[in-house]
Design a protein around this motif. Structure first.
Motif, mmCIF file in Angstrom:
data_model
loop_
_atom_site.group_PDB
_atom_site.id
_atom_site.type_symbol
_atom_site.label_atom_id
_atom_site.label_comp_id
_atom_site.label_asym_id
_atom_site.label_seq_id
_atom_site.Cartn_x
_atom_site.Cartn_y
_atom_site.Cartn_z
ATOM 1 N N TRP A 1 -24.758 -74.138 30.220
ATOM 2 C CA TRP A 1 -25.113 -75.185 29.264
ATOM 3 C C TRP A 1 -26.158 -74.670 28.279
ATOM 4 O O TRP A 1 -27.187 -74.115 28.666
ATOM 5 N N GLN A 2 -25.872 -74.875 26.992
ATOM 6 C CA GLN A 2 -26.761 -74.472 25.913
ATOM 7 C C GLN A 2 -27.252 -75.727 25.188
ATOM 8 O O GLN A 2 -26.449 -76.597 24.856
ATOM 9 N N GLY A 3 -28.528 -75.827 24.933
ATOM 10 C CA GLY A 3 -29.065 -76.966 24.213
ATOM 11 C C GLY A 3 -28.695 -76.921 22.734
ATOM 12 O O GLY A 3 -28.595 -75.835 22.142
ATOM 13 N N GLN A 4 -28.501 -78.088 22.140
ATOM 14 C CA GLN A 4 -28.155 -78.167 20.730
ATOM 15 C C GLN A 4 -29.387 -78.075 19.832
ATOM 16 O O GLN A 4 -29.372 -77.410 18.802
ATOM 17 N N THR A 5 -30.458 -78.738 20.233
ATOM 18 C CA THR A 5 -31.663 -78.768 19.399
ATOM 19 C C THR A 5 -32.859 -78.105 20.052
ATOM 20 O O THR A 5 -33.910 -77.984 19.426
ATOM 21 N N CYS A 6 -32.735 -77.716 21.307
ATOM 22 C CA CYS A 6 -33.838 -77.051 21.995
ATOM 23 C C CYS A 6 -33.278 -76.070 23.008
ATOM 24 O O CYS A 6 -32.133 -76.179 23.445
ATOM 25 N N ALA A 7 -34.067 -75.115 23.388
ATOM 26 C CA ALA A 7 -33.640 -74.047 24.297
ATOM 27 C C ALA A 7 -33.941 -74.431 25.740
ATOM 28 O O ALA A 7 -35.098 -74.679 26.091
ATOM 29 N N VAL A 8 -32.882 -74.492 26.559
ATOM 30 C CA VAL A 8 -33.083 -74.732 27.988
ATOM 31 C C VAL A 8 -33.443 -73.414 28.651
ATOM 32 O O VAL A 8 -33.126 -72.334 28.134
#
Length: 632
Positions: A406-413
């Motif tokens: 899973w990759q964040g759209q607006t922030c980096a996980v």
């Protein structure tokens, strides 16, 4: 035919014809819930449900009240009580921190065989109190209290199965198609629903899910769907990867099914009944049924157990035997209800179709396109730097899968290269409370494994509070099942952990406090206003808590999609996902700047999650998102 044979053959044929006619009539009468209103037995009989004394057999139905009960009473809006019963939580395994249930463990003197669990029992109970009225009788719209329910109940019920949306005839197309697409572009997809006879659906209200996939890179992303109100829907998403991309559209729930589901919840009060046991175990017990609202059908008086339930509304029928009173509530258990819901033949046909394979009903389309590389994406800031308000207001997609990660759209996980090291570093000097259902327990078990707990309390019981304490890290993690209604299974002690109790027991020792709250599956069996009232009470409790602990981190976990687990209307969890997210956003509006919202709807749409308990790989991706907000 000789006369002797006629004398034998004709009577046999007559007997067979009579038997066939009688059996046809009997089967038809047995299907009373399918084809005609349930008839209330108006013959007066004694009050009461059933009394159990030692090992004596219960009085099955002789104590049912005959008065018809159809109207839905307003549901309680009791705020959590400060005087609620206290359960000490073992944040540390020493001193005053002793794990103990509010009302004591359930004794072994009452086994599950002492209570009726046959569906015929509840069916008769429903009939005698008019709880299951046939859909043909209609349901007054004013019985519903939420705008969502009112809107659906104002729409017409299913009149012709051919009018249901058809996945073969419905159309999917790209709005303003382009010859080339690049990473970072926004794409809009329109879905027009047609019925069996190629007629456009006249109105909206259906639930659709749209997502993009790329098999070669194991990538997927959900779209934000907008109902145009005329049988057409538009989904918008962002192209996140390069390569061949295809479009998937799930025709999840027709409007007619959602209307029926709302009607059903109000008609039968609950789709999964919970019973309560009162007594001391030595002198027998009294068993009644419970609801989040009063009165309870079949009981002239009601036990208000809201205080014992931490301020969350909970009412049970008062035992008719004078030896047992409301203060002797000791255990809860599930009652098995009817498998077949009250419905006419058209509705049953719709239900059977929805439960047939394939469960994931996708609208046929051949939309495929190639995404070209785009400008390089800027580096994203850590999720904990985002505003809390944005987690409540941002539309899908909030992230996407790349190679199953899973990759964040607006922030980096966070990176998941060494999960155990990340969790141990993040939770050092932390007191974490996880309150919810079995899905929250899955989170607890995953965190427990990565922390390497030294002490685990109450782990042998499935639905009981659990504690993970790591002295070398000064870290404690508590899991607790939320307040009633909670379907704990067959006869367990009252082991739920109300939010008000759990918050009050968090020690103020200077450690960081993290609270995660999750309400979902166990509330989906009730009308929508029950979920609203529970969320409203939880919001009230969290407001008070944040005034006392302004530096605490509070997160609300939203519901997730589960295609296979919830197609049947007697277990309609998945159909409530969009409604519950709407209620959470409305009730927590005053706390947008104080509380994070963990919305996993688009994650579980993109992963095509089927089960009520997501697989371990999805659980770990959810935890990765959680850590992104709490690991500073």
């Amino acid at each position: 035919m000789p006369l002797s044979y006629r004398k034998i053959f004709l009577p046999v044929v007559a007997v067979v014809v009579v038997v066939v006619i009688w059996m046809t009539y009997f089967v038809t009468r047995r299907r009373i819930i399918d084809v005609e209103p349930l008839i209330v037995n108006r013959k007066p009989i004694n009050d009461g449900l059933m009394n159990i004394q030692n090992n004596r057999t219960y009085d099955k139905l002789a104590a049912l009240k005959s008065a018809r009960y159809v109207t839905q009473t307003p549901r309680g809006k009791t705020a959590p009580s400060k005087e609620a019963a206290v359960t000490s939580l073992p944040w540390a395994p020493s001193g005053a921190w002793v794990a103990r249930p509010k009302l004591g463990r359930w004794w072994s003197g009452l086994s599950s065989s002492h209570i009726v669990t046959d569906e015929n029992y509840l069916l008769a109970y429903f009939r005698r109190h008019g709880i299951m009225a046939w859909e043909g009788e209609g349901l007054r719209v004013e019985k519903a209290t939420t705008p969502i329910e009112k809107w659906y109940l104002a729409t017409p019920p299913l009149a012709d199965t051919a009018m249901l949306p058809n996945e073969h005839n419905s159309q999917v197309r790209i709005i303003s198609p382009s010859r080339t697409y690049h990473m970072g572009d926004t794409i809009s997809i329109r879905v027009d629903l047609f019925d069996k006879w190629n007629r456009i659906r006249p109105m909206g209200g259906d639930q659709l899910r749209i997502w993009l996939t790329a098999a070669q890179s194991a990538s997927s992303v959900a779209a934000e769907v907008v109902d145009l109100g005329n049988g057409s829907y538009v989904g918008r998403s962002i192209l996140q990867w390069e390569g061949l991309t295809s479009v998937k559209v799930s025709l999840t729930y027709p409007r007619e099914f959602l209307r029926y589901l709302i009607w059903l919840r109000h008609s039968v009060h609950t789709l999964r009944w919970i019973s309560a046991s009162f007594g001391d175990g030595a002198n027998g017990t009294g068993v009644t049924v419970c609801l989040p609202s009063a009165p309870v059908p079949g009981f002239p008086t009601t036990c208000d157990l809201t205080k014992q339930n931490g301020g969350f509304p909970w009412f049970c029928g008062r035992p008719h035997d004078a030896r047992w009173d409301c203060s002797q509530w000791r255990a809860t258990g599930n009652l098995a209800g009817p498998v077949d819901p009250p419905a006419n033949d058209l509705t049953l046909f719709m239900i059977r179709k929805m439960n047939s394979e394939p469960i994931l009903r996708t609208v046929e389309n051949e939309l495929m396109f190639i995404v070209q590389p785009g400008p390089s994406s800027p580096s994203l800031p850590p999720c904990w730097t985002q505003s809390k308000r944005s987690t409540w207001t941002s539309p899908a997609p909030r992230g996407w899968f790349r190679n199953g990660s899973w990759q964040g759209q607006t922030c980096a996980v966070p990176s998941w290269s060494d999960p155990a090291a990340l969790v141990q570093k993040c939770l050092r000097n932390t007191r974490m409370l996880m309150l919810g259902d079995s899905n929250m327990r899955l989170w607890f078990e995953a965190v427990e494994g990565m922390l390497g707990c030294d002490v685990v309390v109450d782990k042998e019981r499935y639905h009981e509070p659990k504690t993970c304490h790591v002295p070398r890290l000064n870290a404690s993690v508590i899991y607790g099942p939320h307040a009633m209604p909670f379907n704990a299974g067959t006869w367990v002690g009252v082991q739920t952990l109300p939010l008000t109790t759990a918050l009050r027991e968090i020690p103020d020792d200077g450690s960081r406090i993290v609270v995660i709250v999750h309400y979902f599956v166990h509330l989906a069996f009730y009308p929508l206003d029950v979920f609203r009232d529970v969320v409203r009470a939880a919001c009230w409790a969290l407001q008070l808590f944040l005034r006392q602990h302004p530096s605490a981190t509070v997160l609300v976990r939203g519901p997730h999609v589960m295609y296979r687990a919830s197609k049947h209307p007697m277990h309609p969890v998945d159909a409530s996902v969009a409604w519950y997210i709407s209620v959470l956003r409305e009730e927590f509006r005053a706390l947008y700047d104080r509380v994070w919202f963990l919305n996993f709807e688009d994650m579980t749409i993109a992963s095509e999650n089927l089960s009520s308990h997501p697989p371990q790989v999805t659980v770990m991706e959810m935890l990765k998102v959680l850590l992104g907000y709490i690991c500073v």
